[in-house]
Scaffold this active site. Structure first.
Site, PDB file in Angstrom:
ATOM      1  CB  SER A  54      48.995  45.793  43.895  1.00 51.43           C
ATOM      2  OG  SER A  54      48.912  46.293  42.564  1.00 51.43           O
ATOM      3  N   GLY A  91      48.012  49.637  45.771  1.00 53.83           N
ATOM      4  CA  GLY A  91      47.456  50.957  45.525  1.00 53.83           C
ATOM      5  C   GLY A  91      48.455  52.082  45.619  1.00 53.83           C
ATOM      6  CG  ASN A 119      48.751  51.873  41.306  1.00 53.32           C
ATOM      7  OD1 ASN A 119      48.041  51.150  40.620  1.00 53.32           O
ATOM      8  ND2 ASN A 119      49.294  51.459  42.441  1.00 53.32           N
ATOM      9  CG  ASP A 202      43.040  42.592  38.054  1.00 53.18           C
ATOM     10  OD1 ASP A 202      43.812  41.974  37.298  1.00 53.18           O
ATOM     11  OD2 ASP A 202      43.362  42.913  39.225  1.00 53.18           O
ATOM     12  CG  HIS A 205      46.746  43.058  40.302  1.00 53.51           C
ATOM     13  ND1 HIS A 205      45.533  43.710  40.206  1.00 53.51           N
ATOM     14  CD2 HIS A 205      47.595  43.914  40.931  1.00 53.51           C
ATOM     15  CE1 HIS A 205      45.629  44.905  40.763  1.00 53.51           C
ATOM     16  NE2 HIS A 205      46.865  45.056  41.215  1.00 53.51           N
TER      17      HIS A 205
END
Length: 235
Positions: A54, A91, A119, A202, A205
């Site tokens: 992402s 993801g 991730n 979040d 990002h």
């Protein structure tokens, strides 16, 4: 120079040319046909492909605000003649990247920027698996496209899962770059990771401002590389 962005990959368009023939009027003395001028084949645009998660895909920002597009703008301004392909997938883990890398390499790629593993780290996946998957991606690129230059984007994670895990995670990228003789971006999120104002709510990002800083970090590594002559296969 065009900069192309795609979530998976962008297919390069092939130029089709057609040749016409002129009919000749019959005369008492036949006129020998004139050979058509042979034009050299048009050189394809060189391609730099960003293969990541992402962060590369630009989750939460406009496509033109994501760092691959911003790097593309710098490439265009420098007149370096590269087309940028954004193959980021939100993801994505290293295992997922390993399964799809062959698909994105169906098009010619000159520079392959590998940005995966974040991730894995956030999920606490075994580092041996992350390393194995990244090595498999590197091996696949070199098998399918031996002339492709690979750039590895280093990643770091907070010590939530323990200082040892975080340290070994960071070292994984350093070791892979050294063992495979890759160009290394030491830390993709340098100056951005952990800085609240440069990240979305979040905390993971980047904002558009964060992506601009990432683009500078990437550009510092890529610029000298892109100025080098492109390797060609011996005939």
């Amino acid at each position: 120079m065009k900069t192309l962005l795609s979530v998976f990959s962008c297919c390069l368009l092939l130029a089709l040319t057609s040749c016409g023939s002129d009919s000749q009027t019959a005369t008492s003395v036949a006129t020998p046909p004139v050979a058509a001028d042979k034009k050299p084949p048009t050189a394809r645009s060189r391609t730099i492909l960003f293969f990541g998660n992402s962060l590369t895909a630009g989750l939460g920002v406009e496509p033109e605000e994501a760092f691959p597009a911003l790097v593309g703008q710098k490439i265009d301004s420098a007149g370096l003649g590269y087309t940028v392909v954004n193959a980021g997938l939100s993801g994505e883990t290293t295992a997922g990247g390993r399964s799809r890398v062959g698909w994105v390499l169906r098009q010619p790629v000159d520079v392959f920027v590998l940005e995966l593993g974040g991730n894995d780290g956030l999920r606490g996946l075994p580092l041996t698996d992350t390393r194995r998957n990244l090595q498999a991606i590197i091996d696949t690129v070199r098998r399918i496209s031996p002339q492709t230059q690979i750039v590895l984007a280093g990643m770091q994670i907070p010590p939530n899962l323990g200082a040892d895990y975080a340290t070994q995670f960071k070292q994984t990228y350093i070791d892979l770059a050294r063992e495979n003789k890759l160009v290394l971006i030491p830390f993709l999120l340098e100056g951005v990771g952990g800085v609240a104002k440069l990240n979305q709510p979040d905390g993971i990002h980047p904002t558009p401002a964060g992506h601009r800083l990432i683009a500078r970090t990437v550009w510092d590594i890529l610029q000298p590389l892109l100025k080098q002559p492109v390797a060609t296969k011996a005939l």
